[in-house]
Design a protein around this motif. Sequence first.
Motif, PDB file in Angstrom:
ATOM      1  N   LEU A 235       0.853  -1.158  -0.128  1.00 33.70           N
ATOM      2  CA  LEU A 235      -0.026   0.036  -0.149  1.00 33.70           C
ATOM      3  C   LEU A 235       1.000   1.250   0.075  1.00 33.70           C
ATOM      4  N   GLU A 236       0.687   2.023  -0.871  1.00 37.57           N
ATOM      5  CA  GLU A 236       1.457   3.268  -1.162  1.00 37.57           C
ATOM      6  C   GLU A 236       0.626   4.336  -1.198  1.00 37.57           C
ATOM      7  N   ALA A 237       1.031   5.513  -0.178  1.00 38.17           N
ATOM      8  CA  ALA A 237       0.166   6.694  -0.078  1.00 38.17           C
ATOM      9  C   ALA A 237       0.404   7.590  -1.377  1.00 38.17           C
TER      10      ALA A 237
ATOM     11  N   GLY B 109       9.091   6.476  -2.959  1.00 35.51           N
ATOM     12  CA  GLY B 109       9.479   7.383  -1.969  1.00 35.51           C
ATOM     13  C   GLY B 109      10.681   8.111  -2.243  1.00 35.51           C
ATOM     14  N   ARG B 110      11.352   8.496  -1.137  1.00 34.42           N
ATOM     15  CA  ARG B 110      12.602   9.402  -1.400  1.00 34.42           C
ATOM     16  C   ARG B 110      13.616   8.538  -2.056  1.00 34.42           C
ATOM     17  N   THR B 111      13.651   7.401  -2.289  1.00 34.37           N
ATOM     18  CA  THR B 111      14.732   6.417  -2.944  1.00 34.37           C
ATOM     19  C   THR B 111      14.822   7.071  -4.543  1.00 34.37           C
TER      20      THR B 111
ATOM     21  N   TRP C 119      17.240  10.340  -3.753  1.00 39.46           N
ATOM     22  CA  TRP C 119      18.368  10.364  -2.682  1.00 39.46           C
ATOM     23  C   TRP C 119      19.711  10.738  -3.160  1.00 39.46           C
ATOM     24  N   GLY C 120      20.931  11.062  -2.444  1.00 39.88           N
ATOM     25  CA  GLY C 120      22.070  11.246  -2.995  1.00 39.88           C
ATOM     26  C   GLY C 120      22.733   9.846  -3.350  1.00 39.88           C
ATOM     27  N   ARG C 121      22.147   8.757  -3.013  1.00 40.04           N
ATOM     28  CA  ARG C 121      22.705   7.510  -3.152  1.00 40.04           C
ATOM     29  C   ARG C 121      23.997   7.180  -2.314  1.00 40.04           C
ATOM     30  N   ILE C 122      24.467   7.969  -1.342  1.00 42.66           N
ATOM     31  CA  ILE C 122      25.585   7.852  -0.668  1.00 42.66           C
ATOM     32  C   ILE C 122      25.290   6.596   0.374  1.00 42.66           C
ATOM     33  N   SER C 123      25.976   5.630   0.290  1.00 44.76           N
ATOM     34  CA  SER C 123      25.864   4.187   0.801  1.00 44.76           C
ATOM     35  C   SER C 123      26.855   3.742   1.681  1.00 44.76           C
TER      36      SER C 123
ATOM     37  N   MET D 142      -3.702   5.705   1.720  1.00 44.97           N
ATOM     38  CA  MET D 142      -3.128   6.250   2.892  1.00 44.97           C
ATOM     39  C   MET D 142      -3.391   5.613   4.074  1.00 44.97           C
ATOM     40  N   VAL D 143      -2.556   4.810   4.722  1.00 43.69           N
ATOM     41  CA  VAL D 143      -2.693   3.963   5.912  1.00 43.69           C
ATOM     42  C   VAL D 143      -2.797   4.640   7.045  1.00 43.69           C
ATOM     43  N   ARG D 144      -4.017   4.409   7.834  1.00 47.10           N
ATOM     44  CA  ARG D 144      -4.221   5.191   8.859  1.00 47.10           C
ATOM     45  C   ARG D 144      -3.885   4.421  10.307  1.00 47.10           C
TER      46      ARG D 144
ATOM     47  N   PRO E  32      21.751   6.733   6.374  1.00 49.82           N
ATOM     48  CA  PRO E  32      21.140   5.682   6.967  1.00 49.82           C
ATOM     49  C   PRO E  32      20.661   4.630   5.971  1.00 49.82           C
ATOM     50  N   THR E  33      20.544   4.941   4.863  1.00 53.14           N
ATOM     51  CA  THR E  33      19.709   4.037   3.734  1.00 53.14           C
ATOM     52  C   THR E  33      20.191   2.382   3.451  1.00 53.14           C
ATOM     53  N   LEU E  34      21.406   2.605   3.306  1.00 51.95           N
ATOM     54  CA  LEU E  34      22.151   1.257   2.985  1.00 51.95           C
ATOM     55  C   LEU E  34      21.493   0.341   4.313  1.00 51.95           C
TER      56      LEU E  34
HETATM   57  C1  LIG Z   1      17.520  14.903  -1.014  1.00 49.84           C
HETATM   58  C2  LIG Z   1      17.568  13.836  -0.363  1.00 49.84           C
HETATM   59  C3  LIG Z   1      19.208  13.266  -0.179  1.00 49.84           C
HETATM   60  C4  LIG Z   1      19.287  11.890   0.490  1.00 49.84           C
HETATM   61  N1  LIG Z   1      20.645  11.344   0.289  1.00 49.84           N
HETATM   62  C5  LIG Z   1      20.677  10.315   0.806  1.00 49.84           C
HETATM   63  C6  LIG Z   1      22.002   9.549   0.662  1.00 49.84           C
HETATM   64  O1  LIG Z   1      22.726   9.984  -0.041  1.00 49.84           O
HETATM   65  N2  LIG Z   1      22.212   8.554   1.390  1.00 49.84           N
HETATM   66  C7  LIG Z   1      21.434   7.762   2.487  1.00 49.84           C
HETATM   67  O2  LIG Z   1      21.461   6.999   2.919  1.00 49.84           O
HETATM   68  N3  LIG Z   1      19.989   8.542   2.575  1.00 49.84           N
HETATM   69  C8  LIG Z   1      19.726   9.837   1.859  1.00 49.84           C
HETATM   70  N4  LIG Z   1      18.477  10.333   1.951  1.00 49.84           N
HETATM   71  C9  LIG Z   1      17.602   9.833   2.850  1.00 49.84           C
HETATM   72  C10 LIG Z   1      16.827   8.759   2.204  1.00 49.84           C
HETATM   73  O3  LIG Z   1      16.149   9.260   1.129  1.00 49.84           O
HETATM   74  C11 LIG Z   1      15.767   7.915   3.319  1.00 49.84           C
HETATM   75  O4  LIG Z   1      16.857   7.408   4.144  1.00 49.84           O
HETATM   76  C12 LIG Z   1      15.252   6.731   2.666  1.00 49.84           C
HETATM   77  O5  LIG Z   1      14.356   6.922   1.619  1.00 49.84           O
HETATM   78  C13 LIG Z   1      14.185   6.177   3.788  1.00 49.84           C
HETATM   79  O6  LIG Z   1      13.568   5.104   3.196  1.00 49.84           O
HETATM   80  P1  LIG Z   1      11.903   4.837   3.674  1.00 49.84           P
HETATM   81  O7  LIG Z   1      11.646   3.565   2.990  1.00 49.84           O
HETATM   82  O8  LIG Z   1      12.017   4.835   5.169  1.00 49.84           O
HETATM   83  O9  LIG Z   1      11.153   6.240   3.581  1.00 49.84           O
HETATM   84  P2  LIG Z   1      10.688   6.929   2.223  1.00 49.84           P
HETATM   85  O10 LIG Z   1      11.708   6.614   1.121  1.00 49.84           O
HETATM   86  O11 LIG Z   1      10.405   8.227   2.488  1.00 49.84           O
HETATM   87  O12 LIG Z   1       9.402   6.009   1.586  1.00 49.84           O
HETATM   88  C14 LIG Z   1       8.378   5.897   2.477  1.00 49.84           C
HETATM   89  C15 LIG Z   1       7.159   5.640   1.552  1.00 49.84           C
HETATM   90  O13 LIG Z   1       6.052   5.449   2.456  1.00 49.84           O
HETATM   91  C16 LIG Z   1       4.947   5.969   1.718  1.00 49.84           C
HETATM   92  N5  LIG Z   1       3.988   6.466   2.855  1.00 49.84           N
HETATM   93  C17 LIG Z   1       4.211   7.483   3.947  1.00 49.84           C
HETATM   94  N6  LIG Z   1       3.088   7.317   4.741  1.00 49.84           N
HETATM   95  C18 LIG Z   1       1.992   6.377   4.257  1.00 49.84           C
HETATM   96  C19 LIG Z   1       0.962   5.839   4.665  1.00 49.84           C
HETATM   97  N7  LIG Z   1       0.421   6.501   5.798  1.00 49.84           N
HETATM   98  N8  LIG Z   1       0.318   4.881   4.052  1.00 49.84           N
HETATM   99  C20 LIG Z   1       0.955   4.472   2.956  1.00 49.84           C
HETATM  100  N9  LIG Z   1       2.040   4.680   2.530  1.00 49.84           N
HETATM  101  C21 LIG Z   1       2.733   5.706   3.185  1.00 49.84           C
HETATM  102  C22 LIG Z   1       5.630   7.312   1.219  1.00 49.84           C
HETATM  103  O14 LIG Z   1       4.590   7.695   0.143  1.00 49.84           O
HETATM  104  C23 LIG Z   1       6.738   6.619   0.607  1.00 49.84           C
HETATM  105  O15 LIG Z   1       6.719   6.259  -0.588  1.00 49.84           O
HETATM  106  C24 LIG Z   1      18.321  11.404   1.226  1.00 49.84           C
HETATM  107  C25 LIG Z   1      17.086  12.023   1.388  1.00 49.84           C
HETATM  108  C26 LIG Z   1      16.802  13.353   0.544  1.00 49.84           C
HETATM  109  C27 LIG Z   1      15.399  13.682   0.898  1.00 49.84           C
END
Ligand SMILES: Cc1cc2nc3c(=O)[nH]c(=O)nc-3n(C[C@H](O)[C@H](O)[C@H](O)COP(=O)(O)OP(=O)(O)OC[C@H]3O[C@@H](n4cnc5c(N)ncnc54)[C@H](O)[C@@H]3O)c2cc1C
Length: 562
Positions: free
Chosen positions: A6-8, A75-77, A80-84, A247-249, A538-540
């Motif tokens: 489920l994706e918001a 999401g933010r992937t 993101w900056g891809r630093i791993s 949108m999961v609540r 944190p992402t890696l």
């Molecule tokens: C500009 C930028 C640069 C970055 N560079 C780096 C980097 O170089 N290296 C690094 O390690 N990290 C980086 N980050 C951080 C990285 O993007 C995050 O750590 C990573 O994306 C987190 O993954 P996630 O799946 O937890 O969250 P997200 O990527 O935010 O994904 C969450 C997903 O859940 C969905 N969602 C949210 N709420 C709900 C809901 N209630 N119901 C259903 N779906 C929902 C969102 O729409 C989204 O698709 C960067 C972030 C930004 C913005």
Amino acid sequence: MKVLVLEAGRDYDPITETPMFQTPRDAPLRGAGNADKPFGFYDATVDGGWRVPGEPYTTAPGSEFSWWRSRMLGGRTNHWGRISLRMGEYDFKPKSRDGLGADWPLTYEELAPYYDLTESLIGVYGGEEPLENTPASSPGVLLPPPAPRVYELMTRKYAGAMGIPVIPAHRAVLTRRQDAANLPQKLHPGNTLAQKVLRESMQSRQQCFYATSCGRGCSIKANFQSTTVLLPPAMATGNVTLITDAMVRAVSVDASGNATGVHYIDKMTRTDNHAKGRIVVLAASAAETSRILLNSKSSQFPNGLANSSGLVGKYLMDTVGASLGGQVPALENLPPMNDDGAAGDHLYIPWWKYGDQKKGKMNFARGYHVELGGGKGMPGGGQFGNLERFTNGAYGRKFKEEARRFYGSFISYDGRGEMIPNENSYCDLDPEVVDQWGIPVLRFSWKWSDHELNQAVHMQKTFAELITAMGGTVQGTVQTDGSKAIARGGQIIHEVGTTRMGDNAKTSVLNANCQAWDVHNLFITDGAPFVSNADKNPTLTILALAWRTCDHIVAEAKRGAF
Ligand SMILES: Cc1cc2nc3c(=O)[nH]c(=O)nc-3n(C[C@H](O)[C@H](O)[C@H](O)COP(=O)(O)OP(=O)(O)OC[C@H]3O[C@@H](n4cnc5c(N)ncnc54)[C@H](O)[C@@H]3O)c2cc1C
Ligand code: SF4
């Protein structure tokens, strides 16, 4: 297993949607950022940013916190900056080393095989030299690092003289095509379906051609984003159903307190729906996952689900950030060249002062790494504002000469450091405000400790010394007041914590498998389980932990635990 995702946000396909090849001249303001697109017109984020219309959050009196959210598939992937960078052995046991914060319930050695798997799957370039608390990957896992650019070589020369190491960065970009013939068997032994879909996915990914910005997304799949690397092969198994704009609540539970599924809003019809599941996995990004748990209130769980410890929302962390730039005469008038590279760092500086810290010579605990900026990327809106300060009002031919002289002579350093979790940094539900769907919103409380403030000052002083050593001039003020040196909480967009893992149900929300202590079929696979927030982005680690959690779920399901 059959999986419902489920994706918001809305559906998003980088292959057809990325503005990868557009030039600044085709964009409003020459592509410069504005309130709607802070990272520039072409940034991959299609919905979201510092503000999400109709979905506010609040901050407690006296607190400053910024929350970046994306509302799109992947999401933010996508941008993101891809630093791993891997966390190191110290990073999993910080309290045992200096008495601050808390230890993780697992060691580096336990997560290391999952780092290898994740790096092999997504494709990460980097060097293989291990340094203190900066681990190497297993041989053959990393892809070759790209050649350093002039400003990176110059940093290495002068930083080296100051005893600061400058080594290949690790980023999730393919500098070479993946070994599609052999890797899938290593990543999914015994699972022929997974091997087949992964092989096809790897075959469809191209090598980076060093010419475009990763932040816009990558239609040739050379960088890692969920929408090109994880979701397509998962969908190709036939085992995944995806519902976007969902949108999961809240998580639903039965009389015995087991999760039965989730309640979600269908954003297209604005109706409330329920999806059933034998196992529920939350991965909505750290704070949002806590929001879902806190909103999962019932007579059984009046304080929200999985919250018998009272720690859901607590120990929110971001990364310490401070930056400084300078102008370096030795970089003036360089011949025109393509500095685009793999769009991000080719070299970086890992934390180097473990020895001084051990001897008690530093006024803060924990470390930071440094990301390097500079070079002659394709100029866009906003960039020449910087230059004008050096061209003394020149115009016409003289201005062009001056522009050629100075462009590429600017260098910048971004420090990214560890924050120690504290009692004053957390999120809870705002008692009054709801979003457009009627869901109570988060309220953030935030406070840096002296460790972070002193660290930010150290960053600025170090960067100033480095720029001066190069014969350069610092631009801007070198802050000696930590509260002025440090970026605002949340601004580095590395927010983690809020449902931390641990080995005791009273002092943590999840066990070492990211499984809720209170609800045996509820798991969390985003940054919320983080116990500390090492300087490593944190992402890696989120991905490696998620893989480990999935292995646990499958093993438990096989033995009939759910
Ligand atoms: C500009 C930028 C640069 C970055 N560079 C780096 C980097 O170089 N290296 C690094 O390690 N990290 C980086 N980050 C951080 C990285 O993007 C995050 O750590 C990573 O994306 C987190 O993954 P996630 O799946 O937890 O969250 P997200 O990527 O935010 O994904 C969450 C997903 O859940 C969905 N969602 C949210 N709420 C709900 C809901 N209630 N119901 C259903 N779906 C929902 C969102 O729409 C989204 O698709 C960067 C972030 C930004 C913005
Ligand atoms: S720099 Fe390379 S990986 Fe990044 S978007 Fe361009 S081609 Fe893709």
